[in-house]
Design a protein around this motif. Structure first.
Motif, PDB file in Angstrom:
ATOM      1  N   ASP A  21       0.819  -1.212   0.000  1.00  0.00           N
ATOM      2  CA  ASP A  21       0.000   0.000   0.000  1.00  0.00           C
ATOM      3  C   ASP A  21       0.854   1.264   0.000  1.00  0.00           C
ATOM      4  O   ASP A  21       0.557   2.246   0.686  1.00  0.00           O
ATOM      5  CB  ASP A  21      -0.936  -0.013   1.205  1.00  0.00           C
ATOM      6  N   GLY A  22       1.945   1.224  -0.777  1.00  0.00           N
ATOM      7  CA  GLY A  22       2.798   2.405  -0.914  1.00  0.00           C
ATOM      8  C   GLY A  22       3.789   2.606   0.208  1.00  0.00           C
ATOM      9  O   GLY A  22       4.575   3.561   0.179  1.00  0.00           O
ATOM     10  N   LYS A  23       3.796   1.732   1.198  1.00  0.00           N
ATOM     11  CA  LYS A  23       4.704   1.902   2.337  1.00  0.00           C
ATOM     12  C   LYS A  23       6.028   1.197   2.056  1.00  0.00           C
ATOM     13  O   LYS A  23       6.050   0.142   1.424  1.00  0.00           O
ATOM     14  CB  LYS A  23       4.070   1.356   3.613  1.00  0.00           C
ATOM     15  N   GLU A  24       7.107   1.757   2.553  1.00  0.00           N
ATOM     16  CA  GLU A  24       8.424   1.166   2.367  1.00  0.00           C
ATOM     17  C   GLU A  24       8.689   0.179   3.500  1.00  0.00           C
ATOM     18  O   GLU A  24       8.810   0.572   4.662  1.00  0.00           O
ATOM     19  CB  GLU A  24       9.499   2.252   2.345  1.00  0.00           C
ATOM     20  N   VAL A  25       8.752  -1.095   3.154  1.00  0.00           N
ATOM     21  CA  VAL A  25       9.017  -2.144   4.140  1.00  0.00           C
ATOM     22  C   VAL A  25      10.140  -3.025   3.619  1.00  0.00           C
ATOM     23  O   VAL A  25      10.294  -3.202   2.407  1.00  0.00           O
ATOM     24  CB  VAL A  25       7.760  -2.995   4.420  1.00  0.00           C
ATOM     25  N   SER A  26      10.908  -3.582   4.526  1.00  0.00           N
ATOM     26  CA  SER A  26      12.027  -4.456   4.176  1.00  0.00           C
ATOM     27  C   SER A  26      11.891  -5.773   4.918  1.00  0.00           C
ATOM     28  O   SER A  26      11.167  -5.877   5.918  1.00  0.00           O
ATOM     29  CB  SER A  26      13.361  -3.790   4.530  1.00  0.00           C
ATOM     30  N   VAL A  27      12.611  -6.774   4.424  1.00  0.00           N
ATOM     31  CA  VAL A  27      12.606  -8.077   5.084  1.00  0.00           C
ATOM     32  C   VAL A  27      13.143  -7.912   6.505  1.00  0.00           C
ATOM     33  O   VAL A  27      14.162  -7.274   6.731  1.00  0.00           O
ATOM     34  CB  VAL A  27      13.458  -9.087   4.302  1.00  0.00           C
ATOM     35  N   PRO A  62      -4.175  -4.760   2.877  1.00  0.00           N
ATOM     36  CA  PRO A  62      -3.032  -3.842   2.924  1.00  0.00           C
ATOM     37  C   PRO A  62      -2.222  -3.955   4.221  1.00  0.00           C
ATOM     38  O   PRO A  62      -2.694  -4.457   5.246  1.00  0.00           O
ATOM     39  CB  PRO A  62      -3.717  -2.479   2.852  1.00  0.00           C
ATOM     40  N   VAL A  63      -1.005  -3.448   4.142  1.00  0.00           N
ATOM     41  CA  VAL A  63      -0.187  -3.213   5.331  1.00  0.00           C
ATOM     42  C   VAL A  63      -0.634  -1.878   5.922  1.00  0.00           C
ATOM     43  O   VAL A  63      -0.637  -0.860   5.236  1.00  0.00           O
ATOM     44  CB  VAL A  63       1.309  -3.169   4.982  1.00  0.00           C
ATOM     45  N   LEU A  64      -1.028  -1.882   7.181  1.00  0.00           N
ATOM     46  CA  LEU A  64      -1.500  -0.649   7.811  1.00  0.00           C
ATOM     47  C   LEU A  64      -0.349   0.282   8.146  1.00  0.00           C
ATOM     48  O   LEU A  64      -0.419   1.487   7.918  1.00  0.00           O
ATOM     49  CB  LEU A  64      -2.303  -0.976   9.073  1.00  0.00           C
ATOM     50  N   ARG A  65       0.722  -0.299   8.674  1.00  0.00           N
ATOM     51  CA  ARG A  65       1.878   0.530   9.046  1.00  0.00           C
ATOM     52  C   ARG A  65       3.035  -0.377   9.430  1.00  0.00           C
ATOM     53  O   ARG A  65       2.849  -1.557   9.766  1.00  0.00           O
ATOM     54  CB  ARG A  65       1.538   1.432  10.231  1.00  0.00           C
ATOM     55  N   VAL A  66       4.225   0.185   9.361  1.00  0.00           N
ATOM     56  CA  VAL A  66       5.380  -0.478   9.954  1.00  0.00           C
ATOM     57  C   VAL A  66       5.204  -0.375  11.464  1.00  0.00           C
ATOM     58  O   VAL A  66       4.818   0.671  11.989  1.00  0.00           O
ATOM     59  CB  VAL A  66       6.687   0.185   9.508  1.00  0.00           C
TER      60      VAL A  66
END
Length: 337
Positions: A21-27, A62-66
């Motif tokens: 959902d446009g958020k930057e996430v990493s492994v 979607p991912v809500l947030r980190v």
């Protein structure tokens, strides 16, 4: 093409897919994601990937947030709360006198529900138990009956090979296994040797089955006639699928002698085996009638409803026909007891 990331949750090795959902996430990042039962906390294990639209099953949530520091603290508190609740839940189930085995429990991330997992031989009327537990924990209670494989996945353990059980260690979905695989690999049909901790056929029977099936088609049947390169004929008495060799028994009628020779299968002439089609699988297989290890997550694998997590499309049909496998397993076990 849609973008997805893979997320794992506590006590479950299965990977679930979500839209960043446009958020930057990493492994390795902890994230809070939206599910059909509300927000949940997990860890990113698969980096951002694009997939074809046709491979997405159901609604991509979607991912809500980190996860923030507050989210991490809440997660830790819920884990501690869960640990404290386990002995009390077990005691309440014992005192109820119901024919059920307590397996595990967990709180939803929002803390509004306590999920309790158990196994039982048949249906259990636990309505009074639910009321008692709700009074004790002052929260909503959901009891979920799971199967033997799901119990093994939740509790884990050391398999007969000395390693952790595959289902609890790394398997996303249960393997397609049947008694035919044990026969193909020339394994003992003794139930104690090919059964896992769950009492069902071991998932690892599927790992090398494809190789043994293909090797078997390149080797002669035991007892069938074969011809050596020098023109002599004999009978196949043993085969080695790993080395692709055949032990041939050659009788010399004139000298009244018998000779055994190990030959490469490629150097022999014999009638090739015809490949046999696999029987169609029936519904109600490895977990088909059982809930996945996590009720709230296992029920979201397939499409057809809002808030359901997509399952890997290539693996969607890998469930095994366990009903048939068990029937054959019992039959063969009796014959080879």
């Amino acid at each position: 093409m849609p973008e997805i990331i893979g997320v794992k949750f506590d006590f479950n090795p299965k990977v679930y897919y979500f839209s960043p959902d446009g958020k930057e996430v990493s492994v390795g990042d902890n994230v809070v994601v939206q599910t059909s039962l509300g927000a949940d906390y997990g860890k990113v294990v698969m980096p951002l990937t694009t997939v074809d639209e046709g491979k997405i099953v159901g609604t991509l949530m979607p991912v809500l947030r980190v996860a923030t520091e507050e989210d991490n603290e809440r997660h830790q508190k819920l884990l501690e709360k869960r640990k404290e609740s386990l002995p009390l839940i077990a005691e309440k189930i014992r005192s109820s006198g119901l024919e059920m085995k307590f397996v595990g429990a967990e709180y939803t991330f929002e803390g509004g529900k306590l999920m309790i997992y158990f196994t039982a031989e048949g249906r259990v009327d636990f309505r009074n138990l639910v009321r008692e537990l709700a009074t004790c924990f002052h929260t909503r209670i959901e009891l979920k009956q799971i199967g033997a494989r799901d119990e093994c996945r939740m509790m884990g353990g050391i398999a007969p090979c000395g390693r952790p059980c595959c289902c609890a260690d790394h398997m996303s979905d249960y393997a397609h296994v049947s008694i035919k695989m044990a026969k193909t690999q020339n394994l003992s049909l003794n139930p104690g040797k090919i059964s896992g901790l769950c009492g069902r056929l071991m998932c690892c029977l599927a790992y090398e089955n494809e190789y043994y099936a293909e090797a078997g088609r390149q080797l002669p049947k035991i007892g069938s006639p074969v011809t050596l390169q020098d023109g002599r004929t004999g009978t196949a008495t043993a085969t080695n699928p790993l080395k692709m060799t055949v032990r041939v028994r050659i009788e010399n009628q004139e000298k009244e002698t018998v000779e055994f020779i190990d030959c490469a299968a490629a150097d022999l002439t014999f009638k090739k085996r015809e490949p046999q089609p696999e029987p169609e699988n029936k519904k109600g297989n490895n977990g088909g009638k059982q809930n996945n290890k996590k009720g709230k997550k296992g029920n979201k694998q397939n499409g057809g409803g809002q808030g359901q997590r997509p399952q890997k499309a290539p693996e969607a049909d890998e469930q095994a026909s366990e009903t048939d496998a068990e029937a054959a397993f019992e039959e063969d076990s009796d014959e080879n007891a």
